[in-house]
Design a protein around this motif. Sequence first.
Motif, PDB file in Angstrom:
ATOM      1  N   UNK A  88       0.848  -1.199   0.000  1.00 47.54           N
ATOM      2  CA  UNK A  88       0.000   0.000   0.000  1.00 47.54           C
ATOM      3  C   UNK A  88       0.878   1.241   0.000  1.00 47.54           C
ATOM      4  N   UNK A  89       0.415   2.291  -0.667  1.00 48.17           N
ATOM      5  CA  UNK A  89       0.951   3.628  -0.471  1.00 48.17           C
ATOM      6  C   UNK A  89       2.187   3.994  -1.260  1.00 48.17           C
ATOM      7  N   UNK A  90       2.801   5.108  -0.869  1.00 51.06           N
ATOM      8  CA  UNK A  90       3.945   5.685  -1.573  1.00 51.06           C
ATOM      9  C   UNK A  90       5.142   4.748  -1.603  1.00 51.06           C
ATOM     10  N   UNK A  91       5.376   4.038  -0.514  1.00 44.95           N
ATOM     11  CA  UNK A  91       6.534   3.156  -0.415  1.00 44.95           C
ATOM     12  C   UNK A  91       6.159   1.688  -0.583  1.00 44.95           C
ATOM     13  N   UNK A  92       4.895   1.429  -0.903  1.00 44.45           N
ATOM     14  CA  UNK A  92       4.408   0.061  -1.075  1.00 44.45           C
ATOM     15  C   UNK A  92       4.760  -0.814   0.134  1.00 44.45           C
ATOM     16  N   UNK A  93       4.454  -0.279   1.299  1.00 48.21           N
ATOM     17  CA  UNK A  93       4.694  -0.997   2.553  1.00 48.21           C
ATOM     18  C   UNK A  93       3.574  -1.996   2.792  1.00 48.21           C
ATOM     19  N   UNK A  94       3.898  -3.113   3.435  1.00 50.84           N
ATOM     20  CA  UNK A  94       2.945  -4.210   3.571  1.00 50.84           C
ATOM     21  C   UNK A  94       2.461  -4.362   5.009  1.00 50.84           C
ATOM     22  N   UNK A  99       4.246  -3.009   8.867  1.00 44.70           N
ATOM     23  CA  UNK A  99       4.387  -1.583   8.605  1.00 44.70           C
ATOM     24  C   UNK A  99       3.218  -0.769   9.142  1.00 44.70           C
ATOM     25  N   UNK A 100       2.113  -1.391   9.454  1.00 46.59           N
ATOM     26  CA  UNK A 100       0.931  -0.686   9.946  1.00 46.59           C
ATOM     27  C   UNK A 100      -0.312  -1.191   9.250  1.00 46.59           C
ATOM     28  N   UNK A 101      -1.439  -0.618   9.577  1.00 46.11           N
ATOM     29  CA  UNK A 101      -2.685  -0.991   8.914  1.00 46.11           C
ATOM     30  C   UNK A 101      -2.718  -0.356   7.534  1.00 46.11           C
ATOM     31  N   UNK A 102      -3.552  -0.866   6.631  1.00 50.06           N
ATOM     32  CA  UNK A 102      -3.663  -0.224   5.311  1.00 50.06           C
ATOM     33  C   UNK A 102      -4.034   1.253   5.411  1.00 50.06           C
ATOM     34  N   UNK A 103      -4.893   1.586   6.364  1.00 48.30           N
ATOM     35  CA  UNK A 103      -5.298   2.986   6.534  1.00 48.30           C
ATOM     36  C   UNK A 103      -4.104   3.835   6.968  1.00 48.30           C
ATOM     37  N   UNK A 107      -1.596   6.922   4.613  1.00 47.79           N
ATOM     38  CA  UNK A 107      -1.332   8.314   4.980  1.00 47.79           C
ATOM     39  C   UNK A 107       0.121   8.616   4.615  1.00 47.79           C
ATOM     40  N   UNK A 108       0.391   9.508   3.645  1.00 46.00           N
ATOM     41  CA  UNK A 108       1.767   9.776   3.223  1.00 46.00           C
ATOM     42  C   UNK A 108       2.696  10.176   4.354  1.00 46.00           C
ATOM     43  N   UNK A 109       2.201  10.908   5.333  1.00 44.57           N
ATOM     44  CA  UNK A 109       3.064  11.309   6.449  1.00 44.57           C
ATOM     45  C   UNK A 109       3.441  10.113   7.311  1.00 44.57           C
ATOM     46  N   UNK A 110       2.483   9.253   7.589  1.00 39.50           N
ATOM     47  CA  UNK A 110       2.765   8.040   8.357  1.00 39.50           C
ATOM     48  C   UNK A 110       3.768   7.177   7.593  1.00 39.50           C
ATOM     49  N   UNK A 111       3.529   6.983   6.302  1.00 44.07           N
ATOM     50  CA  UNK A 111       4.401   6.131   5.497  1.00 44.07           C
ATOM     51  C   UNK A 111       5.826   6.666   5.463  1.00 44.07           C
ATOM     52  N   UNK A 113       7.280   8.653   7.695  1.00 45.25           N
ATOM     53  CA  UNK A 113       7.858   8.484   9.030  1.00 45.25           C
ATOM     54  C   UNK A 113       8.344   7.052   9.248  1.00 45.25           C
ATOM     55  N   UNK A 114       7.557   6.084   8.822  1.00 45.90           N
ATOM     56  CA  UNK A 114       7.939   4.681   8.989  1.00 45.90           C
ATOM     57  C   UNK A 114       9.175   4.359   8.151  1.00 45.90           C
ATOM     58  N   UNK A 115       9.252   4.903   6.957  1.00 38.77           N
ATOM     59  CA  UNK A 115      10.427   4.648   6.130  1.00 38.77           C
ATOM     60  C   UNK A 115      11.684   5.210   6.792  1.00 38.77           C
ATOM     61  N   UNK A 116      11.625   6.463   7.223  1.00 37.00           N
ATOM     62  CA  UNK A 116      12.804   7.076   7.845  1.00 37.00           C
ATOM     63  C   UNK A 116      13.207   6.339   9.130  1.00 37.00           C
ATOM     64  N   UNK A 117      12.228   5.909   9.904  1.00 37.78           N
ATOM     65  CA  UNK A 117      12.541   5.175  11.134  1.00 37.78           C
ATOM     66  C   UNK A 117      13.274   3.879  10.819  1.00 37.78           C
ATOM     67  N   UNK A 118      12.832   3.188   9.756  1.00 35.19           N
ATOM     68  CA  UNK A 118      13.489   1.940   9.367  1.00 35.19           C
ATOM     69  C   UNK A 118      14.881   2.204   8.798  1.00 35.19           C
TER      70      UNK A 118
END
Length: 270
Positions: A88-94, A99-103, A107-111, A113-118
């Motif tokens: 799902x999303x900008x980074x195609x996180x699963x 990575x989180x729920x689909x909802x 959210x581009x900001x959530x996505x 943030x998760x990418x940078x944290x990883x």
Amino acid sequence: MLVAVIGLVVGKHDWTSDLSLPRPHSRACTVQADGEVTLNPEQMAHAATIAAIGMQRNMPERAVVVALATALQESKLENLAGGDRDSVGLFQQRPSQGWGTPEQIGDPRYAANKFYAALKKVRGWEKMRVTDAAQRVQRSAFPEAYQKWADESTVLTKALLGNATGAVACTVDGEPAMRGAAATEALGNGLRLDWGRMEASAQVTGLTVPAASPQAGWRYAHWLVSHATDHGVKRVRFAGLEWTADEGDWARIAQGDQGEQVVAEVFAEP
């Protein structure tokens, strides 16, 4: 001169290095900073948000380059509702990979943030090639795919982090997405969510954002132009230059009493 014209949406991992991408038509954003990249307004807004979230997290410039290259490869900076398997999303996180729920991932900001944290957890990522750092986060079946976006993501990063002057120019046509007080409120909320605590002052006609330095001013000015289409921005002024939705470009103006602040004007209520 580097030219990346991006406007095609497909699922994850469908890209080949010689794929020809269509040029956006009437609405487009051109970024010029030691190279040139052309995006549509939605892609431009997502790129600006990814860059701002990186700064809010105090990540180095290199991290923004890696994040943008990853999103260019995974989604072409489109917030996809689906992709390869449950991506799902900008980074195609699963969601199935934690990575989180689909909802949330949608959210581009959530996505971002998760990418940078990883990425921050990857030892020595700062010295890796763009594609190697991205691959350590993404675990793609095509580990070299991110490298082809390194030049484009570098151009975008230089502009969006304020290291170039008047570098983001968007053409806006048709009816504004919002006007007046609603546009001003949405614009202020977006700035605070992307950049963190802000001291922007709101007026009926738009926002005034203090700039501690020319670099900071261009960060905000370029963000505002990047979000012009989705937030009803009519005009942005900073450092003796002005971008307008009518012209779609920056032009020199009399400095006046603007001082060290970025001024954004939204479309008025009809």
